[in-house]
Design a protein around this motif. Structure first.
Motif, PDB file in Angstrom:
ATOM      1  N   THR A 105      -2.387   8.421 -18.207  1.00  0.00           N
ATOM      2  CA  THR A 105      -2.322   7.606 -16.994  1.00  0.00           C
ATOM      3  C   THR A 105      -0.986   7.753 -16.271  1.00  0.00           C
ATOM      4  OG1 THR A 105      -1.585   5.758 -18.303  1.00  0.00           O
ATOM      5  CG2 THR A 105      -3.915   5.817 -17.737  1.00  0.00           C
ATOM      6  N   VAL A 106       0.045   8.138 -16.977  1.00  0.00           N
ATOM      7  CA  VAL A 106       1.349   8.181 -16.334  1.00  0.00           C
ATOM      8  C   VAL A 106       1.789   9.604 -16.013  1.00  0.00           C
ATOM      9  CG1 VAL A 106       2.289   6.034 -17.132  1.00  0.00           C
ATOM     10  CG2 VAL A 106       2.320   8.022 -18.622  1.00  0.00           C
TER      11      VAL A 106
ATOM     12  N   ALA B 250      -2.501   9.678  -9.259  1.00  0.00           N
ATOM     13  CA  ALA B 250      -1.388  10.215 -10.030  1.00  0.00           C
ATOM     14  C   ALA B 250      -1.688  11.562 -10.662  1.00  0.00           C
ATOM     15  CB  ALA B 250      -0.986   9.220 -11.112  1.00  0.00           C
TER      16      ALA B 250
ATOM     17  N   ALA C  48       8.229  18.020 -14.416  1.00  0.00           N
ATOM     18  CA  ALA C  48       7.091  17.628 -13.583  1.00  0.00           C
ATOM     19  C   ALA C  48       7.180  18.177 -12.173  1.00  0.00           C
ATOM     20  CB  ALA C  48       6.964  16.112 -13.538  1.00  0.00           C
TER      21      ALA C  48
ATOM     22  N   GLN D 249      10.230  10.236  -5.139  1.00  0.00           N
ATOM     23  CA  GLN D 249       9.954   9.007  -5.889  1.00  0.00           C
ATOM     24  C   GLN D 249       9.034   8.088  -5.096  1.00  0.00           C
ATOM     25  OE1 GLN D 249      14.029   7.907  -6.581  1.00  0.00           O
ATOM     26  NE2 GLN D 249      13.882   8.337  -8.753  1.00  0.00           N
ATOM     27  N   GLU D 250       9.289   7.963  -3.812  1.00  0.00           N
ATOM     28  CA  GLU D 250       8.447   7.090  -3.000  1.00  0.00           C
ATOM     29  C   GLU D 250       7.028   7.636  -2.920  1.00  0.00           C
ATOM     30  OE1 GLU D 250      10.832   4.438  -3.252  1.00  0.00           O
ATOM     31  OE2 GLU D 250       9.063   3.999  -2.056  1.00  0.00           O
TER      32      GLU D 250
ATOM     33  N   LEU E  60       6.538   8.921 -23.508  1.00  0.00           N
ATOM     34  CA  LEU E  60       6.590   9.381 -22.134  1.00  0.00           C
ATOM     35  C   LEU E  60       7.795  10.284 -21.967  1.00  0.00           C
ATOM     36  CD1 LEU E  60       5.815   5.971 -20.485  1.00  0.00           C
ATOM     37  CD2 LEU E  60       4.254   7.859 -20.841  1.00  0.00           C
ATOM     38  N   ARG E  61       7.632  11.282 -21.111  1.00  0.00           N
ATOM     39  CA  ARG E  61       8.742  12.201 -20.933  1.00  0.00           C
ATOM     40  C   ARG E  61       9.827  11.534 -20.091  1.00  0.00           C
ATOM     41  NH1 ARG E  61       8.882  13.585 -15.887  1.00  0.00           N
ATOM     42  NH2 ARG E  61       7.033  13.108 -14.705  1.00  0.00           N
TER      43      ARG E  61
ATOM     44  N   ALA F 239       5.082   0.101  -8.868  1.00  0.00           N
ATOM     45  CA  ALA F 239       3.738   0.670  -8.713  1.00  0.00           C
ATOM     46  C   ALA F 239       3.299   1.401  -9.986  1.00  0.00           C
ATOM     47  CB  ALA F 239       3.709   1.621  -7.521  1.00  0.00           C
TER      48      ALA F 239
ATOM     49  N   ALA G 151       0.697   6.274  -7.119  1.00  0.00           N
ATOM     50  CA  ALA G 151       0.301   5.326  -8.166  1.00  0.00           C
ATOM     51  C   ALA G 151      -0.584   4.227  -7.580  1.00  0.00           C
ATOM     52  CB  ALA G 151       1.529   4.720  -8.828  1.00  0.00           C
ATOM     53  N   VAL G 152      -0.255   3.777  -6.381  1.00  0.00           N
ATOM     54  CA  VAL G 152      -1.071   2.742  -5.737  1.00  0.00           C
ATOM     55  C   VAL G 152      -2.440   3.304  -5.373  1.00  0.00           C
ATOM     56  CG1 VAL G 152      -1.274   1.282  -3.694  1.00  0.00           C
ATOM     57  CG2 VAL G 152       0.904   1.476  -4.855  1.00  0.00           C
TER      58      VAL G 152
ATOM     59  N   LYS H  74      -1.683   7.926 -22.538  1.00  0.00           N
ATOM     60  CA  LYS H  74      -0.635   8.842 -22.118  1.00  0.00           C
ATOM     61  C   LYS H  74      -0.933   9.479 -20.762  1.00  0.00           C
ATOM     62  CE  LYS H  74       2.098  12.408 -24.287  1.00  0.00           C
ATOM     63  NZ  LYS H  74       2.076  13.440 -25.294  1.00  0.00           N
TER      64      LYS H  74
ATOM     65  N   LYS I  22       0.550  -0.823 -11.560  1.00  0.00           N
ATOM     66  CA  LYS I  22      -0.743  -0.266 -11.126  1.00  0.00           C
ATOM     67  C   LYS I  22      -1.245   0.798 -12.088  1.00  0.00           C
ATOM     68  CE  LYS I  22      -1.176  -2.404  -7.119  1.00  0.00           C
ATOM     69  NZ  LYS I  22      -2.312  -3.211  -6.730  1.00  0.00           N
ATOM     70  N   THR I  23      -0.408   1.776 -12.406  1.00  0.00           N
ATOM     71  CA  THR I  23      -0.873   2.882 -13.243  1.00  0.00           C
ATOM     72  C   THR I  23      -0.929   2.477 -14.710  1.00  0.00           C
ATOM     73  OG1 THR I  23       0.265   4.326 -11.694  1.00  0.00           O
ATOM     74  CG2 THR I  23      -0.563   5.335 -13.698  1.00  0.00           C
TER      75      THR I  23
ATOM     76  N   THR J 111       1.882  12.896 -13.897  1.00  0.00           N
ATOM     77  CA  THR J 111       1.498  13.545 -12.661  1.00  0.00           C
ATOM     78  C   THR J 111       1.352  15.021 -13.006  1.00  0.00           C
ATOM     79  OG1 THR J 111       3.834  13.678 -12.189  1.00  0.00           O
ATOM     80  CG2 THR J 111       2.606  11.970 -11.055  1.00  0.00           C
TER      81      THR J 111
ATOM     82  N   TYR K  46      16.339   3.354 -10.098  1.00  0.00           N
ATOM     83  CA  TYR K  46      15.080   3.360  -9.377  1.00  0.00           C
ATOM     84  C   TYR K  46      14.007   2.856 -10.322  1.00  0.00           C
ATOM     85  CZ  TYR K  46      10.808   5.017  -7.247  1.00  0.00           C
ATOM     86  OH  TYR K  46       9.535   5.088  -6.728  1.00  0.00           O
TER      87      TYR K  46
ATOM     88  N   ASP L 250       0.821  -1.218   0.000  1.00  0.00           N
ATOM     89  CA  ASP L 250       0.000   0.000   0.000  1.00  0.00           C
ATOM     90  C   ASP L 250       0.852   1.263   0.000  1.00  0.00           C
ATOM     91  OD1 ASP L 250      -2.279  -1.394  -0.119  1.00  0.00           O
ATOM     92  OD2 ASP L 250      -2.765  -1.275   2.017  1.00  0.00           O
ATOM     93  N   ASP L 251       2.058   1.176   0.545  1.00  0.00           N
ATOM     94  CA  ASP L 251       2.895   2.377   0.572  1.00  0.00           C
ATOM     95  C   ASP L 251       3.669   2.566  -0.736  1.00  0.00           C
ATOM     96  OD1 ASP L 251       4.855   0.488   0.680  1.00  0.00           O
ATOM     97  OD2 ASP L 251       5.724   1.124   2.569  1.00  0.00           O
ATOM     98  N   GLY L 252       3.393   1.727  -1.740  1.00  0.00           N
ATOM     99  CA  GLY L 252       3.994   1.934  -3.048  1.00  0.00           C
ATOM    100  C   GLY L 252       5.245   1.118  -3.304  1.00  0.00           C
TER     101      GLY L 252
ATOM    102  N   ASP M 125      13.639  19.253 -13.946  1.00  0.00           N
ATOM    103  CA  ASP M 125      12.558  18.303 -14.193  1.00  0.00           C
ATOM    104  C   ASP M 125      11.252  19.058 -14.426  1.00  0.00           C
ATOM    105  OD1 ASP M 125      10.852  16.193 -14.333  1.00  0.00           O
ATOM    106  OD2 ASP M 125      10.979  15.658 -12.208  1.00  0.00           O
TER     107      ASP M 125
ATOM    108  N   ARG N 124       5.583   9.347  -5.194  1.00  0.00           N
ATOM    109  CA  ARG N 124       4.942   9.089  -6.488  1.00  0.00           C
ATOM    110  C   ARG N 124       4.467   7.648  -6.599  1.00  0.00           C
ATOM    111  NH1 ARG N 124       7.101  11.442 -11.932  1.00  0.00           N
ATOM    112  NH2 ARG N 124       8.768   9.962 -11.664  1.00  0.00           N
ATOM    113  N   ALA N 125       5.296   6.727  -6.080  1.00  0.00           N
ATOM    114  CA  ALA N 125       4.894   5.314  -6.117  1.00  0.00           C
ATOM    115  C   ALA N 125       3.636   5.101  -5.285  1.00  0.00           C
ATOM    116  CB  ALA N 125       6.035   4.436  -5.601  1.00  0.00           C
ATOM    117  N   LYS N 126       3.577   5.784  -4.158  1.00  0.00           N
ATOM    118  CA  LYS N 126       2.392   5.649  -3.314  1.00  0.00           C
ATOM    119  C   LYS N 126       1.173   6.237  -4.016  1.00  0.00           C
ATOM    120  CE  LYS N 126       0.713   6.039   1.388  1.00  0.00           C
ATOM    121  NZ  LYS N 126      -0.649   6.190   0.929  1.00  0.00           N
TER     122      LYS N 126
ATOM    123  N   SER O 126      13.108  12.219 -17.426  1.00  0.00           N
ATOM    124  CA  SER O 126      13.981  13.063 -16.638  1.00  0.00           C
ATOM    125  C   SER O 126      14.941  12.063 -16.003  1.00  0.00           C
ATOM    126  CB  SER O 126      13.149  13.814 -15.602  1.00  0.00           C
ATOM    127  OG  SER O 126      13.885  14.037 -14.438  1.00  0.00           O
TER     128      SER O 126
END
Lengths: 195, 258
Positions: free
Chosen positions: B5-6, B178, B100, B166-167, A186-187, A117, B173-174, B3, A121-122, B8, A113, A59-61, B98, B169-171, A189
């Motif tokens: 969906t990803v 996003a 975003a 990053q973390e 997708l962009r 998720a 996504a869950v 497009k 998920k997305t 932010t 990295y 749940d925390d990703g 960046d 963002r992952a959260k 960075s």
């Protein structure tokens, strides 16, 4: 004897190809067996489990990766079958709750990295789009490690030449990530994928 | 996969530091070093060769007793938004802004170590790895797995705790969230015992950081250069605000190492 030159050439060519394609990878990669054998096929096809039953996004990703021994112990407190490997699992690892020192085929360098998720998920990508048919294998193949970089061979991919004839994904290099991201517009960075 | 969906929603992360609350304790420097795997410095290091992504400096009004006044100012990468000097000089394209998040990203793996960016940076916010990072025996167990240690020969700097971003963002996504800007905070803001540091999205008009940045006592360092930093400072003291626009003459350096 008028064809001897051609025969010598053909033999030399075969030898060179054999050296290049068969022997050279052994020079590049060292091989090691996994500490234990494991059949994804038995778990997925015979027991009806899905990838997410063991490898899931929390749940925390964060992604759990290879499950801890406690997860195995949920079902394998006692042997369920009769294979010698399961016996080792139960006696050596589950009984003492010792983690199995798996060698991870898809282990990335420290500065990478990869958020499962965002991809699972997305973007709703299937596990197979990067990990191939690993979930259907009966045995764990030997782990191959690049002797210079220390990276798993799966990063480079099975094909030494990195030429794909069927258009399949080759490996897990940065180039492979970029190819897919470029296809999907997708962009990028740097720090999206590096840490 | 579509497009959107990803994507932010682009945010513009920024920080406001209230200098009237900063008592110079240095907790932010410690928190920063721990969060970002900045190694302890070897012997013989100077304040030019040590690595301190965040450095608390001492400001003095230059008067003698009884009129002397002191303030502390934490300085890190100011995350320039407009004419980012380090980006424009880097021959390796190892620095970028960046889109975003607005964060100025430093990419140590691309850096060739020419240190041109360190010369270009008007805030002295960039640091060079003169030694291979080393942790005292056992201390490597405290390393943050979300941040890769840097090697000898490359430049590094504050990136607004990108590992935390990053973390977050992952959260998101869950959570299926996003679309909105990802919310997180930096280690220094979390550690500050007086709550002097506020971090957030400057583009979100309702956020605390956006409102503080607009307050009448807010200022940015060397604003005349037009670099458009996303780090803002606040002080009610006029001499502190005046010092921020001037050169290092008004400043005495606090010699501290990470």
């Amino acid at each position: 004897m008028k064809h001897s030159g051609k025969i010598a050439f053909a033999a030399g060519l075969l030898l060179a190809l054999h050296l290049g394609w068969r022997q050279f990878p052994d020079v590049l990669y060292s091989k090691a067996d996994q500490p234990l054998q494991f059949s994804h096929k038995v778990h997925v096809e015979d027991s009806g489990m899905s990838c997410e039953d063991c490898h899931f996004v929390r749940d925390d990703g964060r992604f759990t990766g290879i499950p801890p021994i406690a997860k195995c112990a949920e079902c394998h407190a006692e042997p369920l079958g009769a294979t010698p490997h399961e016996k080792v699992l139960v006696e050596k690892y589950v009984a003492t709750l010792t983690e199995i020192p798996w060698r991870v085929y898809s282990r990335q360098p420290d500065n990478v990295y990869f958020p499962h998720a965002a991809h699972v998920k997305t973007a709703k990508l299937a596990c197979e789009s990067c990990h191939g048919e690993h979930g259907k294998t009966e045995n764990l193949r030997p782990y191959e490690q690049n002797r210079i970089s220390g990276y798993s061979r799966d990063i480079w991919g099975p094909s030494i030449s990195r030429i794909s004839l069927k258009g399949e994904r080759l490996g897990m290099k940065m180039d492979d990530c970029i190819d897919c991201h470029t296809e999907k517009k997708l962009r990028h960075s740097c720090l999206d994928c590096h840490k | 996969m579509t497009k959107e969906t990803v994507k932010t929603r682009p945010a513009r992360y920024g920080m406001v530091i209230d200098l009237d609350r900063c008592n110079g304790c240095g907790a932010c420097m410690i928190a920063c070093a721990v969060e970002n795997n900045v190694p302890a410095c070897p012997e013989g290091v100077t304040d030019r060769t040590g690595i301190t992504w965040m450095r608390v400096q001492k400001l003095s009004n230059g008067q003698s007793f009884p009129d002397s006044r002191t303030a502390f100012i934490p300085v890190m990468c100011q995350q320039c938004g407009d004419k980012t000097p380090c980006v424009s000089v880097c021959p390796q394209q190892a620095v970028e802004v960046d889109e975003a998040s607005g964060i100025v990203d430093q990419m140590p793996q691309r850096c060739l170590g020419c240190r041109y960016c360190m010369v270009a940076c008007p805030y002295h916010a960039r640091y060079f790895n003169w030694w291979d990072p080393a942790w005292p025996n056992g201390m490597e167990r405290t390393l943050n797995p979300d941040v890769a240690p840097r090697m000898r020969g490359v430049v590094e700097k504050c990136n607004f705790c990108h590992g935390r971003y990053q973390e977050a963002r992952a959260k998101a996504a869950v959570d299926g969230a996003a679309e909105r800007a990802v919310e997180y905070t930096t280690a220094c803001a979390e550690a500050c015992p007086t709550g002097a540091i506020t971090f957030g999205d400057l583009d979100d008009p309702g956020s605390e950081v956006a409102q503080l940045a607009k307050s009448e006592n807010a200022f940015r360092l060397l604003e005349k250069l037009g670099t458009g930093p996303k780090v803002h400072y606040i002080s009610k003291r006029a001499w502190v605000r005046a010092a921020a626009g001037s050169s290092l003459a008004a400043e005495t350096r606090e010699v501290r190492h990470g």
